[in-house]
Design a protein around this motif. Structure first.
Motif: not given
Ligand code: GRF
Length: 207
Positions: A19, A21, A93-94, A96, A116, A173, A180
Protein backbone atom coordinates in the motif's frame (compact mmCIF):
# COMPACT_ATOMS: atom_id res chain seq x y z
CA UNK A 1 17.98 19.14 -9.16
CA UNK A 2 15.50 16.91 -11.00
CA UNK A 3 12.84 18.88 -12.86
CA UNK A 4 9.47 17.79 -14.21
CA UNK A 5 11.28 16.83 -17.42
CA UNK A 6 13.96 14.91 -15.52
CA UNK A 7 12.26 13.20 -12.58
CA UNK A 8 14.26 11.40 -9.90
CA UNK A 9 14.57 7.68 -10.52
CA UNK A 10 13.09 5.55 -7.73
CA UNK A 11 13.52 1.85 -7.13
CA UNK A 12 11.00 0.56 -4.55
CA UNK A 13 11.45 -2.73 -2.68
CA UNK A 14 8.43 -4.47 -1.14
CA UNK A 15 7.47 -7.70 0.63
CA UNK A 16 3.70 -7.61 0.94
CA UNK A 17 0.51 -5.69 0.34
CA UNK A 18 2.38 -2.73 -1.10
CA UNK A 19 0.00 0.00 0.00
CA UNK A 20 2.96 2.33 0.52
CA UNK A 21 4.13 1.47 -2.99
CA UNK A 22 0.63 2.12 -4.35
CA UNK A 23 0.63 5.57 -2.75
CA UNK A 24 3.96 6.33 -4.40
CA UNK A 25 2.74 5.04 -7.77
CA UNK A 26 -0.28 7.34 -7.53
CA UNK A 27 1.87 10.32 -6.53
CA UNK A 28 4.23 9.76 -9.44
CA UNK A 29 1.38 10.20 -11.94
CA UNK A 30 1.66 13.95 -11.28
CA UNK A 31 4.66 15.31 -13.21
CA UNK A 32 5.09 18.01 -10.56
CA UNK A 33 5.86 15.30 -7.98
CA UNK A 34 9.34 15.06 -9.46
CA UNK A 35 9.87 11.30 -9.34
CA UNK A 36 9.17 8.17 -11.31
CA UNK A 37 9.44 4.56 -10.25
CA UNK A 38 11.80 2.78 -12.63
CA UNK A 39 11.53 -0.66 -10.99
CA UNK A 40 9.90 -2.53 -8.12
CA UNK A 41 11.71 -5.42 -6.48
CA UNK A 42 10.65 -8.02 -3.93
CA UNK A 43 12.11 -10.85 -1.84
CA UNK A 44 9.13 -13.13 -2.60
CA UNK A 45 6.66 -13.94 -5.35
CA UNK A 46 2.88 -13.67 -5.45
CA UNK A 47 2.42 -10.50 -3.45
CA UNK A 48 0.02 -7.68 -4.15
CA UNK A 49 2.88 -5.17 -4.30
CA UNK A 50 4.28 -6.85 -7.42
CA UNK A 51 0.83 -7.11 -8.97
CA UNK A 52 0.19 -3.41 -8.38
CA UNK A 53 3.51 -2.51 -10.01
CA UNK A 54 2.72 -4.76 -12.95
CA UNK A 55 -0.66 -3.08 -13.48
CA UNK A 56 1.14 0.27 -13.57
CA UNK A 57 3.52 -1.03 -16.24
CA UNK A 58 6.55 -0.81 -13.94
CA UNK A 59 9.31 -3.43 -14.41
CA UNK A 60 9.54 -5.87 -11.51
CA UNK A 61 12.08 -8.37 -10.22
CA UNK A 62 12.17 -10.96 -7.43
CA UNK A 63 15.25 -12.19 -5.58
CA UNK A 64 14.57 -14.76 -2.86
CA UNK A 65 17.21 -15.26 -0.20
CA UNK A 66 16.57 -19.01 -0.29
CA UNK A 67 17.73 -19.21 -3.90
CA UNK A 68 21.27 -18.23 -2.89
CA UNK A 69 23.91 -20.25 -1.03
CA UNK A 70 24.78 -17.37 1.24
CA UNK A 71 23.01 -14.26 2.40
CA UNK A 72 25.94 -12.20 1.09
CA UNK A 73 25.39 -13.66 -2.41
CA UNK A 74 21.77 -12.54 -2.29
CA UNK A 75 22.88 -9.08 -1.17
CA UNK A 76 25.34 -8.82 -4.07
CA UNK A 77 22.71 -9.91 -6.58
CA UNK A 78 20.20 -7.46 -5.16
CA UNK A 79 22.79 -4.71 -5.33
CA UNK A 80 23.58 -5.44 -8.96
CA UNK A 81 19.95 -5.46 -10.05
CA UNK A 82 18.99 -2.32 -8.12
CA UNK A 83 22.13 -0.39 -9.12
CA UNK A 84 21.49 -1.40 -12.72
CA UNK A 85 18.40 0.80 -12.69
CA UNK A 86 20.61 3.77 -11.74
CA UNK A 87 18.33 4.96 -8.95
CA UNK A 88 18.57 8.40 -7.39
CA UNK A 89 16.71 6.94 -4.42
CA UNK A 90 15.86 3.42 -3.22
CA UNK A 91 12.73 3.21 -1.08
CA UNK A 92 12.28 0.21 1.20
CA UNK A 93 8.49 0.22 1.56
CA UNK A 94 7.54 -2.70 3.75
CA UNK A 95 10.61 -4.65 2.60
CA UNK A 96 11.04 -7.28 5.32
CA UNK A 97 14.73 -8.02 4.77
CA UNK A 98 17.81 -6.23 6.02
CA UNK A 99 20.00 -5.14 3.13
CA UNK A 100 23.68 -5.96 3.58
CA UNK A 101 27.05 -4.31 3.42
CA UNK A 102 27.45 -4.61 -0.34
CA UNK A 103 24.09 -2.94 -0.92
CA UNK A 104 24.81 -0.12 1.49
CA UNK A 105 28.36 0.30 0.26
CA UNK A 106 27.22 0.84 -3.30
CA UNK A 107 24.05 2.81 -2.63
CA UNK A 108 25.07 4.62 0.55
CA UNK A 109 22.96 7.62 1.43
CA UNK A 110 20.44 6.84 -1.29
CA UNK A 111 18.35 4.27 0.61
CA UNK A 112 15.40 5.16 2.85
CA UNK A 113 13.13 2.86 4.85
CA UNK A 114 9.80 3.36 6.56
CA UNK A 115 9.18 1.79 9.96
CA UNK A 116 5.79 1.64 11.73
CA UNK A 117 6.93 3.10 15.06
CA UNK A 118 8.53 6.26 16.38
CA UNK A 119 12.25 5.48 16.26
CA UNK A 120 14.28 4.88 18.32
CA UNK A 121 11.36 3.15 20.09
CA UNK A 122 10.25 -0.32 19.03
CA UNK A 123 12.67 -1.26 16.23
CA UNK A 124 12.37 -4.53 14.34
CA UNK A 125 9.60 -6.55 12.81
CA UNK A 126 6.86 -6.03 15.39
CA UNK A 127 6.80 -2.27 16.01
CA UNK A 128 3.00 -1.90 16.34
CA UNK A 129 2.69 -4.98 18.60
CA UNK A 130 5.58 -3.85 20.79
CA UNK A 131 4.13 -0.34 21.13
CA UNK A 132 0.73 -1.76 22.07
CA UNK A 133 2.24 -4.17 24.60
CA UNK A 134 4.28 -1.38 26.19
CA UNK A 135 1.14 0.70 26.63
CA UNK A 136 2.26 3.89 24.90
CA UNK A 137 -0.44 6.47 24.18
CA UNK A 138 1.04 7.65 20.90
CA UNK A 139 3.08 5.87 18.29
CA UNK A 140 3.54 6.45 14.57
CA UNK A 141 5.92 5.91 11.71
CA UNK A 142 9.47 6.95 10.87
CA UNK A 143 11.21 7.46 7.55
CA UNK A 144 14.97 7.14 7.89
CA UNK A 145 18.15 6.88 5.84
CA UNK A 146 19.21 3.24 6.05
CA UNK A 147 22.44 2.38 7.84
CA UNK A 148 23.86 -0.96 9.06
CA UNK A 149 21.58 -1.13 12.10
CA UNK A 150 17.98 -2.19 12.53
CA UNK A 151 15.86 0.97 12.16
CA UNK A 152 18.71 3.11 13.49
CA UNK A 153 19.47 5.45 10.58
CA UNK A 154 19.20 9.26 10.51
CA UNK A 155 15.55 10.31 10.65
CA UNK A 156 14.00 12.07 7.64
CA UNK A 157 10.45 12.39 8.94
CA UNK A 158 8.11 11.10 11.63
CA UNK A 159 4.35 11.08 12.00
CA UNK A 160 2.40 10.53 15.20
CA UNK A 161 -0.85 8.59 15.69
CA UNK A 162 -2.81 7.94 18.90
CA UNK A 163 -3.22 4.51 20.43
CA UNK A 164 -6.95 4.02 21.12
CA UNK A 165 -8.33 2.07 24.09
CA UNK A 166 -9.89 -0.63 21.91
CA UNK A 167 -6.91 -1.16 19.63
CA UNK A 168 -5.53 -4.53 18.71
CA UNK A 169 -2.33 -4.88 16.68
CA UNK A 170 -4.18 -4.86 13.39
CA UNK A 171 -6.29 -1.76 14.05
CA UNK A 172 -3.28 0.12 15.37
CA UNK A 173 -1.08 -0.87 12.42
CA UNK A 174 -3.81 0.15 9.95
CA UNK A 175 -4.07 3.60 11.61
CA UNK A 176 -0.29 3.92 11.48
CA UNK A 177 -0.23 2.95 7.81
CA UNK A 178 -2.64 5.73 6.84
CA UNK A 179 -0.30 8.30 8.37
CA UNK A 180 2.78 6.44 7.15
CA UNK A 181 1.68 6.59 3.50
CA UNK A 182 1.10 10.35 3.68
CA UNK A 183 4.50 10.88 5.31
CA UNK A 184 6.23 8.68 2.77
CA UNK A 185 4.67 10.38 -0.24
CA UNK A 186 5.40 13.84 1.12
CA UNK A 187 9.01 13.09 2.10
CA UNK A 188 9.99 11.08 -0.98
CA UNK A 189 8.65 13.89 -3.15
CA UNK A 190 10.71 16.43 -1.25
CA UNK A 191 13.83 14.27 -1.50
CA UNK A 192 13.21 13.91 -5.24
CA UNK A 193 12.75 17.62 -5.79
CA UNK A 194 15.14 19.08 -3.23
CA UNK A 195 17.58 16.37 -2.18
CA UNK A 196 18.65 15.82 1.43
CA UNK A 197 21.76 16.42 3.47
CA UNK A 198 22.78 14.54 6.59
CA UNK A 199 25.07 16.14 9.16
CA UNK A 200 25.71 14.38 12.48
CA UNK A 201 22.44 12.43 12.11
CA UNK A 202 20.48 15.63 11.41
CA UNK A 203 18.64 15.30 8.12
CA UNK A 204 17.55 18.37 6.18
CA UNK A 205 15.82 18.70 2.86
CA UNK A 206 17.92 20.52 0.27
CA UNK A 207 21.57 19.96 -0.55
C1 GRF B 1 4.35 -0.84 6.71
O1 GRF B 1 3.72 -0.42 7.89
C2 GRF B 1 5.85 -0.89 6.86
O2 GRF B 1 6.36 0.16 7.61
C3 GRF B 1 6.00 -2.20 7.59
O3 GRF B 1 5.10 -3.06 6.95
C4 GRF B 1 4.04 -2.29 6.39
C5 GRF B 1 4.00 -2.55 4.93
O4 GRF B 1 2.80 -2.14 4.38
N1 GRF B 1 7.35 -2.65 7.61
P1 GRF B 1 2.54 -2.18 2.80
O5 GRF B 1 3.10 -3.47 2.25
O6 GRF B 1 3.19 -0.97 2.19
O7 GRF B 1 1.05 -2.13 2.68
Amino acid sequence: MPQETNPSRLVVLVSGAGTNLAALIDACTDPAYGARIVAVGADRNDIEGLARAGRAGIPTFVLEVGDFDQRSDWDRALTDVVAGYEPDLVVLAGFMKLVGTTFLGRLAGRVVNTHPALCPAFPGRSGPADALAYGVKVTGATLFVVDEGVDTGPIVAQTVVPVEDGDDVESLHERIKVAERAMLVDSVGRIAREGISVTDRRVRFGV
